[in-house]
Design a protein around this motif. Structure first.
Motif, short mmCIF file in Angstrom:
data_model
loop_
_atom_site.label_atom_id
_atom_site.label_comp_id
_atom_site.label_asym_id
_atom_site.label_seq_id
_atom_site.Cartn_x
_atom_site.Cartn_y
_atom_site.Cartn_z
N SER A 74 0.83 -1.20 0.00
CA SER A 74 0.00 0.00 0.00
C SER A 74 0.86 1.25 0.00
O SER A 74 2.04 1.21 0.38
N ASN A 75 0.29 2.37 -0.40
CA ASN A 75 1.03 3.63 -0.37
C ASN A 75 1.45 3.98 1.05
O ASN A 75 2.52 4.55 1.27
N ARG A 76 0.64 3.61 2.03
CA ARG A 76 0.97 3.87 3.43
C ARG A 76 2.23 3.14 3.85
O ARG A 76 3.01 3.63 4.67
N ARG A 113 4.80 2.20 1.89
CA ARG A 113 5.90 2.28 0.93
C ARG A 113 7.15 2.92 1.50
O ARG A 113 8.23 2.78 0.91
N HIS A 138 8.16 0.72 -6.52
CA HIS A 138 6.95 0.43 -5.76
C HIS A 138 5.77 0.20 -6.70
O HIS A 138 5.56 0.95 -7.65
N SER A 140 1.64 -0.26 -6.37
CA SER A 140 0.56 -0.05 -5.41
C SER A 140 -0.28 -1.31 -5.21
O SER A 140 -0.62 -2.01 -6.16
#
Length: 216
Positions: A35-37, A39, A48, A50
């Motif tokens: 998740s972006n959280r 990364r 990365h 998503s």
């Protein structure tokens, strides 16, 4: 690699495996799907992707290593070794690292200089309730009584529980990003946290940053 979507610790503990794969096949381009959280701790040699990634997108890769449930299925192995075993790499080193943006660290220290001789970072809560210490407010009150500055990283309601104090700095109320929080964490003399994001960051910074006392 497609770990759990919110597992910062899981992303960290893949670092030794990523380095082993890169050393074995230096020509390979590596990518971490999370998740972006989550990364922020992605290894710098990786790009990365998503999470969740569409199946059509995964089919464009030459290979996909699915590490989901690796830890849950290997109760007798350290998480680093459980991930490594999935790819045929054994006895991977357990030391994890994270490097803050030094400019951001400096900026956060200018914005939030230490208010006491000792600064302790504290994460009140974890995603799993079983990991949360129910008397953390009493711990904070005791630290304040001893003249210790407390930096709260995740609970906007904490100051209403313990009362307002000049020795409490609340990251949620200051609306810090995760990057800003981890940058300020580097100025802390100690981190108190459940088995969650900030304990992982703290352990990684232990191996990559000089202590606040060493910095003077």
């Amino acid at each position: 690699d497609q770990p759990r979507s919110r597992g910062l610790g899981d992303v960290y503990k893949r670092q030794p495996l990523i380095e082993a794969i890169q050393a074995e096949w230096p020509e390979v381009k590596l990518e971490v799907c999370c998740s972006n959280r989550s990364r922020l701790p992605v290894h710098p040699i990786c790009s990365h992707l998503s999470y969740p990634a569409p199946h059509s997108e995964l089919l464009k890769r030459d290979a996909v290593l699915n590490l989901t449930n690796s830890v849950e299925e290997e109760h007798d192995l350290h998480a680093v070794h459980a991930f490594g075993a999935k790819a045929g790499f054994y006895d991977l080193p357990l030391r994890l690292k994270y490097q803050n943006d030094k400019a951001l660290v400096g900026d956060m220290l200018i914005r939030y200089p230490k208010r006491a001789k000792v600064r302790i970072g504290l994460q009140m809560k974890a995603s799993s309730k079983i990991r949360i210490y129910p008397y953390m407010s009493a711990v904070i009150a005791g630290l304040i009584e001893k003249g210790v500055e407390v930096v709260l990283f995740d609970d906007p309601e904490a100051t209403s529980v313990i009362g307002k104090s000049d020795l409490v700095l609340n990251g949620s109320m200051e609306k810090w990003t995760l990057e800003e929080s981890v940058a300020l964490l580097e100025s802390c003399d100690l981190i108190i946290a459940p088995d969650s994001a900030f304990i992982h960051f703290g352990c990684c910074l232990l191996y990559t940053s000089p202590s606040p006392r060493d910095r003077g």
